[in-house]
Design an enzyme around this catalytic site. Structure first.
Site, short mmCIF file in Angstrom:
data_model
loop_
_atom_site.label_atom_id
_atom_site.label_comp_id
_atom_site.label_asym_id
_atom_site.label_seq_id
_atom_site.Cartn_x
_atom_site.Cartn_y
_atom_site.Cartn_z
CB SER A 1 -0.95 0.00 1.19
OG SER A 1 -0.22 -0.08 2.40
NE ARG A 2 5.33 3.80 4.28
CZ ARG A 2 5.83 3.66 5.46
NH1 ARG A 2 6.82 2.82 5.66
NH2 ARG A 2 5.36 4.33 6.48
N GLY A 37 1.98 -8.59 6.02
CA GLY A 37 2.44 -8.39 7.39
C GLY A 37 1.68 -7.26 8.03
CD GLU A 63 -6.79 -7.27 8.92
OE1 GLU A 63 -5.77 -6.56 8.80
OE2 GLU A 63 -7.41 -7.37 9.99
CD GLU A 64 -0.97 -6.82 4.65
OE1 GLU A 64 -0.13 -7.05 3.77
OE2 GLU A 64 -0.69 -6.43 5.79
#
Length: 67
Positions: free
Chosen positions: A17-18, A27, A46-47
């Site tokens: 995302s970054r 993570g 979630e990811e």
């Protein structure tokens, strides 16, 4: 969807995302009373949107915000 990696030569990667142009292993943070194994499975869900199962633990890393 369930996913199981049968070979140790396979690794699940997600776009970060970054830095969306980079691939990273899922993570994230561990809640104060949460087991690290439970946190790892939650973060993968979630990811990556998949359910996984734990193999062996390669390490637990802490990022300190204290400077």
């Amino acid at each position: 969807m369930d996913i199981s990696v049968a070979s140790s030569a396979q690794v699940l990667l997600v776009s970060g995302s970054r830095y969306p142009d980079r691939w990273v292993v899922p993570g994230g943070g561990v809640e104060p009373t949460e087991d690290v194994g439970v946190a790892a499975l939650r973060e993968v869900q979630e990811e990556a949107g998949v359910k996984g199962e734990l193999g062996r633990c390669l390490g637990v890393f802490e990022v300190s915000t204290d400077i």
